[in-house]
Design a protein around this motif. Structure first.
Motif, PDB file in Angstrom:
ATOM      1  N   ALA A  63      -2.483  -2.248   5.007  1.00  0.00           N
ATOM      2  CA  ALA A  63      -2.406  -1.485   3.812  1.00  0.00           C
ATOM      3  C   ALA A  63      -4.095  -1.984   3.302  1.00  0.00           C
ATOM      4  N   ILE A  64      -3.517  -3.355   2.226  1.00  0.00           N
ATOM      5  CA  ILE A  64      -4.159  -4.502   2.009  1.00  0.00           C
ATOM      6  C   ILE A  64      -5.077  -5.703   2.695  1.00  0.00           C
ATOM      7  N   VAL A  65      -5.694  -6.112   2.716  1.00  0.00           N
ATOM      8  CA  VAL A  65      -6.663  -6.899   4.015  1.00  0.00           C
ATOM      9  C   VAL A  65      -7.962  -7.528   2.887  1.00  0.00           C
ATOM     10  N   LEU A  66      -7.229  -9.166   3.173  1.00  0.00           N
ATOM     11  CA  LEU A  66      -8.325  -9.673   2.179  1.00  0.00           C
ATOM     12  C   LEU A  66      -8.983 -10.901   3.085  1.00  0.00           C
ATOM     13  N   ARG A  67     -10.082 -11.222   2.877  1.00  0.00           N
ATOM     14  CA  ARG A  67     -11.354 -12.174   3.909  1.00  0.00           C
ATOM     15  C   ARG A  67     -11.658 -13.026   3.008  1.00  0.00           C
ATOM     16  N   CYS A  68     -11.829 -14.096   3.246  1.00  0.00           N
ATOM     17  CA  CYS A  68     -11.925 -15.287   2.537  1.00  0.00           C
ATOM     18  C   CYS A  68     -13.306 -15.763   3.577  1.00  0.00           C
ATOM     19  N   GLY A  69     -14.471 -15.855   2.347  1.00  0.00           N
ATOM     20  CA  GLY A  69     -15.732 -16.944   2.863  1.00  0.00           C
ATOM     21  C   GLY A  69     -16.650 -16.162   3.226  1.00  0.00           C
ATOM     22  N   ILE A  70     -17.135 -14.630   2.701  1.00  0.00           N
ATOM     23  CA  ILE A  70     -17.956 -13.970   3.650  1.00  0.00           C
ATOM     24  C   ILE A  70     -18.637 -13.768   2.854  1.00  0.00           C
ATOM     25  N   PRO A  71     -20.094 -13.776   3.620  1.00  0.00           N
ATOM     26  CA  PRO A  71     -21.206 -13.428   3.092  1.00  0.00           C
ATOM     27  C   PRO A  71     -21.829 -12.886   2.203  1.00  0.00           C
ATOM     28  N   LYS A  72     -22.353 -13.711   0.896  1.00  0.00           N
ATOM     29  CA  LYS A  72     -22.776 -12.438  -0.216  1.00  0.00           C
ATOM     30  C   LYS A  72     -22.708 -11.322   0.558  1.00  0.00           C
ATOM     31  N   PRO A  73     -22.239 -10.292  -0.588  1.00  0.00           N
ATOM     32  CA  PRO A  73     -23.171  -8.450  -0.065  1.00  0.00           C
ATOM     33  C   PRO A  73     -24.025  -8.690  -0.562  1.00  0.00           C
ATOM     34  N   ALA A  74     -24.869  -7.784  -0.025  1.00  0.00           N
ATOM     35  CA  ALA A  74     -26.394  -7.431  -0.585  1.00  0.00           C
ATOM     36  C   ALA A  74     -25.972  -6.153  -1.499  1.00  0.00           C
ATOM     37  N   LYS A  75     -25.132  -5.781  -2.046  1.00  0.00           N
ATOM     38  CA  LYS A  75     -24.612  -4.544  -2.768  1.00  0.00           C
ATOM     39  C   LYS A  75     -24.680  -5.608  -4.137  1.00  0.00           C
ATOM     40  N   MET A  76     -24.240  -6.684  -3.975  1.00  0.00           N
ATOM     41  CA  MET A  76     -24.433  -7.980  -5.837  1.00  0.00           C
ATOM     42  C   MET A  76     -25.183  -7.895  -6.821  1.00  0.00           C
ATOM     43  N   LEU A  77     -26.462  -7.576  -6.112  1.00  0.00           N
ATOM     44  CA  LEU A  77     -27.284  -7.546  -6.455  1.00  0.00           C
ATOM     45  C   LEU A  77     -27.605  -6.210  -7.076  1.00  0.00           C
ATOM     46  N   ASP A  78     -27.085  -5.233  -6.640  1.00  0.00           N
ATOM     47  CA  ASP A  78     -27.326  -3.766  -7.283  1.00  0.00           C
ATOM     48  C   ASP A  78     -27.010  -3.863  -8.718  1.00  0.00           C
ATOM     49  N   PRO A  79     -27.665  -3.761  -9.591  1.00  0.00           N
ATOM     50  CA  PRO A  79     -26.829  -3.477 -11.268  1.00  0.00           C
ATOM     51  C   PRO A  79     -26.100  -1.786 -11.003  1.00  0.00           C
ATOM     52  N   LYS A  80     -26.599  -0.898 -10.775  1.00  0.00           N
ATOM     53  CA  LYS A  80     -26.065  -0.102 -10.662  1.00  0.00           C
ATOM     54  C   LYS A  80     -24.613  -0.204 -10.363  1.00  0.00           C
ATOM     55  N   GLN A  81     -23.502  -0.818  -9.468  1.00  0.00           N
ATOM     56  CA  GLN A  81     -22.837  -1.369  -8.869  1.00  0.00           C
ATOM     57  C   GLN A  81     -21.335  -0.894 -10.327  1.00  0.00           C
ATOM     58  N   ASP A  82     -20.472  -0.969  -9.385  1.00  0.00           N
ATOM     59  CA  ASP A  82     -19.292  -0.912 -10.671  1.00  0.00           C
ATOM     60  C   ASP A  82     -18.328  -1.826 -10.502  1.00  0.00           C
ATOM     61  N   GLY A  83     -18.141  -2.617 -11.220  1.00  0.00           N
ATOM     62  CA  GLY A  83     -17.010  -3.997 -10.986  1.00  0.00           C
ATOM     63  C   GLY A  83     -16.651  -3.683 -12.508  1.00  0.00           C
ATOM     64  N   VAL A  84     -14.762  -4.383 -11.479  1.00  0.00           N
ATOM     65  CA  VAL A  84     -13.555  -4.831 -12.681  1.00  0.00           C
ATOM     66  C   VAL A  84     -13.906  -6.549 -12.580  1.00  0.00           C
ATOM     67  N   GLU A  85     -12.641  -6.517 -14.346  1.00  0.00           N
ATOM     68  CA  GLU A  85     -12.899  -8.152 -14.274  1.00  0.00           C
ATOM     69  C   GLU A  85     -10.938  -8.155 -14.330  1.00  0.00           C
ATOM     70  N   VAL A  86     -10.440  -8.954 -13.691  1.00  0.00           N
ATOM     71  CA  VAL A  86      -9.485  -9.050 -13.840  1.00  0.00           C
ATOM     72  C   VAL A  86      -9.001 -10.819 -13.916  1.00  0.00           C
ATOM     73  N   ASN A  87      -7.602 -10.648 -15.212  1.00  0.00           N
ATOM     74  CA  ASN A  87      -7.653 -12.710 -15.020  1.00  0.00           C
ATOM     75  C   ASN A  87      -8.483 -13.569 -15.064  1.00  0.00           C
ATOM     76  N   ASP A  88      -9.611 -12.942 -15.420  1.00  0.00           N
ATOM     77  CA  ASP A  88     -10.804 -14.101 -15.372  1.00  0.00           C
ATOM     78  C   ASP A  88     -11.461 -14.219 -14.054  1.00  0.00           C
ATOM     79  N   VAL A  89     -11.300 -12.999 -13.320  1.00  0.00           N
ATOM     80  CA  VAL A  89     -11.842 -12.676 -11.738  1.00  0.00           C
ATOM     81  C   VAL A  89     -13.102 -11.313 -12.082  1.00  0.00           C
ATOM     82  N   GLY A  90     -14.251 -11.606 -11.423  1.00  0.00           N
ATOM     83  CA  GLY A  90     -15.158 -10.352 -11.188  1.00  0.00           C
ATOM     84  C   GLY A  90     -14.781 -10.278 -10.548  1.00  0.00           C
ATOM     85  N   TRP A  91     -15.230  -8.502 -10.190  1.00  0.00           N
ATOM     86  CA  TRP A  91     -14.928  -8.168  -8.636  1.00  0.00           C
ATOM     87  C   TRP A  91     -15.803  -6.454  -8.709  1.00  0.00           C
TER      88      TRP A  91
END
Length: 164
Positions: A82-110
């Motif tokens: 139901a909930i799966v975590l993967r750490c150490g992934i390469p930087k997602p290409a969508k990270m560069l898209d300024p139109k992408q939505d994001g949230v911040e929780v406990n000083d961590v941006g998502w």
């Protein structure tokens, strides 16, 4: 002639039914989640992911931690898959898209991405190791789901820009 007749096969089937019920009662009740670890990240990133793995909460969104196959410090799951975590992934290409939505929780941006199956993928940004969390559609509406995960990430994965 008795008025209380049983179907002829019922008595014969009872021992088999009892065996199935007793075996089902002996299972762990939890399942394993098959999660492919990301490609081998650099040693520094792998070390951060190992530290995160040791700090991950036992429950997320009320779901218990699930054993992951293959076992890896780069992956974790709750509630089966139901909930799966993967750490150490390469930087997602969508990270560069300024139109992408994001949230911040406990000083961590998502970075927030809605998936075709109704679930969501959340990916950390501005951390020295990128971590993604996939959530099925049933649990995607739990607003507190990222709280414990964000706290663990904030403690173990320093802020910064990963070169990976």
């Amino acid at each position: 002639m008795s008025l209380h007749r049983r179907p002829p096969g019922l008595l014969a089937a009872l021992p088999a039914l009892a065996a199935v019920v007793s075996v089902a009662g002996c299972t762990s009740g939890g399942s394993q989640a098959r999660v492919a670890p990301p490609p081998a990240p650099p040693a520094e990133v792998a070390g951060l992911c190992a530290a995160l793995h040791g700090e991950l909460p036992r429950t997320v969104a009320g779901l218990e931690r699930t054993p992951v196959v293959p076992e890896s410090d780069l992956t974790a799951a709750w509630g089966g898959s139901a909930i799966v975590l993967r750490c150490g992934i390469p930087k997602p290409a969508k990270m560069l898209d300024p139109k992408q939505d994001g949230v911040e929780v406990n000083d961590v941006g998502w970075l927030l991405e809605k998936l075709g199956d109704g679930g969501f993928r959340f990916t950390t940004g501005a951390r020295l190791a990128y971590t993604e969390v996939r959530v099925d559609k049933e649990h995607a509406t739990d607003a507190g789901m990222l709280v414990g995960l964000s706290a663990a990430i904030a403690r173990t994965v320093p802020a910064g820009i990963s070169s990976y």
